[in-house]
Design an enzyme around this catalytic site. Structure first.
Site, PDB file in Angstrom:
ATOM      1  N   VAL A 143       0.802  -1.215   0.000  1.00 50.92           N
ATOM      2  CA  VAL A 143       0.000   0.000   0.000  1.00 50.92           C
ATOM      3  C   VAL A 143       0.844   1.278   0.000  1.00 50.92           C
ATOM      4  O   VAL A 143       0.312   2.360  -0.272  1.00 50.92           O
ATOM      5  CB  VAL A 143      -0.959  -0.012   1.208  1.00 50.92           C
ATOM      6  CG1 VAL A 143      -0.225   0.313   2.510  1.00 50.92           C
ATOM      7  CG2 VAL A 143      -2.145   0.905   1.001  1.00 50.92           C
ATOM      8  N   TYR A 144       2.133   1.200   0.280  1.00 53.98           N
ATOM      9  CA  TYR A 144       2.957   2.408   0.325  1.00 53.98           C
ATOM     10  C   TYR A 144       3.050   3.038  -1.066  1.00 53.98           C
ATOM     11  O   TYR A 144       3.604   2.442  -1.992  1.00 53.98           O
ATOM     12  CB  TYR A 144       4.363   2.113   0.837  1.00 53.98           C
ATOM     13  CG  TYR A 144       4.452   1.706   2.288  1.00 53.98           C
ATOM     14  CD1 TYR A 144       3.395   1.933   3.183  1.00 53.98           C
ATOM     15  CD2 TYR A 144       5.591   1.088   2.783  1.00 53.98           C
ATOM     16  CE1 TYR A 144       3.486   1.561   4.510  1.00 53.98           C
ATOM     17  CE2 TYR A 144       5.691   0.716   4.124  1.00 53.98           C
ATOM     18  CZ  TYR A 144       4.636   0.949   4.979  1.00 53.98           C
ATOM     19  OH  TYR A 144       4.730   0.578   6.303  1.00 53.98           O
ATOM     20  N   SER A 145       2.491   4.235  -1.163  1.00 51.62           N
ATOM     21  CA  SER A 145       2.467   4.979  -2.432  1.00 51.62           C
ATOM     22  C   SER A 145       1.981   4.104  -3.576  1.00 51.62           C
ATOM     23  O   SER A 145       2.547   4.086  -4.670  1.00 51.62           O
ATOM     24  CB  SER A 145       3.850   5.569  -2.750  1.00 51.62           C
ATOM     25  OG  SER A 145       4.218   6.510  -1.767  1.00 51.62           O
ATOM     26  N   ALA A 146       0.910   3.347  -3.285  1.00 51.49           N
ATOM     27  CA  ALA A 146       0.224   2.520  -4.293  1.00 51.49           C
ATOM     28  C   ALA A 146       1.179   1.572  -5.015  1.00 51.49           C
ATOM     29  O   ALA A 146       1.083   1.371  -6.234  1.00 51.49           O
ATOM     30  CB  ALA A 146      -0.505   3.411  -5.298  1.00 51.49           C
ATOM     31  N   GLY A 147       2.100   0.985  -4.258  1.00 49.82           N
ATOM     32  CA  GLY A 147       3.003  -0.006  -4.837  1.00 49.82           C
ATOM     33  C   GLY A 147       4.309   0.540  -5.352  1.00 49.82           C
ATOM     34  O   GLY A 147       5.234  -0.235  -5.641  1.00 49.82           O
TER      35      GLY A 147
END
Length: 329
Positions: free
Chosen positions: A60-64
């Site tokens: 989930v960090y910065s949408a992958g």
């Protein structure tokens, strides 16, 4: 660099872990202060140079894009895939619509493949559930995670940020069915947030679980003058950090001031004192340092040479007062 076994496993990890939430595309996630791929590469390179072999990210960090940046950098800078320990997480919302988040069998078996593609690797060393999923039976989650390990896509399993009773239930379910157990707990722990000492740390000690705390410096609040801690670019835009610490700022002031006092007395940076306190707390294996500058890593590694006395630990801990639980939901 010092290394330690992660919990009851035979895997050696550096006693400092580089957290990669601060790397990613600022337009594709919750945080606008993250480093671009170009700016994150020197930090990852410096970590390897300092002997850090342990890297933590999440789908989930910065949408992958955090996984993508980390994977490309490690492929270029690391001596080889077997020389690094890559940890990632699953649970957060990755897309709109049904099954775009959570810990169902469908989500887990889908998201591990997406994470491996972004990281550019055949397996991760530690696959962690990011939060507890109240909408999925823990039996379904643990069996799916076991299948990920059996398929060779993860070497070990870990968990993060939950109640001790939930973690104990997950361990019991895995043991009852002969499935792979969790070997680590990534929880919220630092000098101004010590609620995990009540139940989670004793449980981890009893079960041989390695603890890899996140936010070990309280988003920088333990490293600067108390007034200055509200004036950084991150603190002005990071709503998650503000939700964790703003409400208890006044009661935390005394602890922050004692860190500063001891740092002056020892002639070391405050980060050394805050991390030295955490490193002596059993069963902590490796604090996760969310470095966005190479100097952050150099300071963190320097903390390994600082050993606090029992009196110093007691002095740092004395002003602490109970806090509302933050991070489990």
């Amino acid at each position: 660099m010092e290394y330690a076994k992660l919990g009851n496993t035979g895997m050696d990890v550096s006693r400092i872990c580089l957290g990669c939430m601060g790397f990613g595309d600022a337009e594709r996630g919750f945080h606008k202060w993250v480093l671009s791929e170009e700016d994150s590469r020197p930090v990852i390179g410096k970590a390897l140079e300092l002997g850090i072999n342990f890297f933590d990210t999440a789908n989930v960090y910065s949408a992958g894009t955090s996984e993508e940046y980390l994977g490309r950098a490690l492929k270029e800078f690391a001596a080889g895939r077997d020389e690094v320990v890559i940890a990632t997480k699953v649970h957060g919302k990755m897309r709109e619509g049904p099954n775009g988040a959570g810990l169902s069998r469908k989500a887990i078996l889908s998201e591990i493949d997406h994470s491996l593609r972004r990281l550019g690797t055949d397996y991760v060393d530690l696959y962690q559930i990011h939060r507890w999923d109240y909408d999925t039976p823990i039996e379904e989650t643990m069996e799916a995670l076991h299948n990920v390990v059996r398929a060779g896509k993860a070497r070990y399993l870990g968990a993060s940020a939950m109640w001790a009773w939930q973690f104990h239930k997950a361990l019991h379910v895995a043991e009852r069915h002969g499935w792979t157990r969790f070997v680590s707990m990534q929880d919220h722990l630092n000098l101004i947030y010590r609620e995990e000492e009540r139940e989670m740390l004793p449980l981890c000690r009893a079960e041989g679980i390695g603890v890899i705390p996140y936010s070990p410096l309280a988003s920088g609040r333990l490293t600067r003058d108390f007034a200055a801690a509200e004036k950084t670019a991150r603190s002005e835009t990071d709503q998650i950090a503000r939700s964790k610490y703003d409400a208890t700022a006044e009661t935390d002031r005394a602890v922050v001031e004692r860190v500063a006092e001891l740092a002056r007395k020892r002639g070391v940076p405050r980060v050394h004192i805050a991390l030295a306190w955490l490193l002596q707390k059993e069963p902590v294996t490796a604090p996760i340092i969310g470095a966005t500058k190479t100097s952050h890593l150099e300071d963190a590694v320097g903390a390994l040479s600082v050993k606090l006395t029992a009196d110093e630990v007691a002095h740092l801990e004395a002003p602490y007062v109970p806090h509302p639980v933050v991070g489990h939901q």
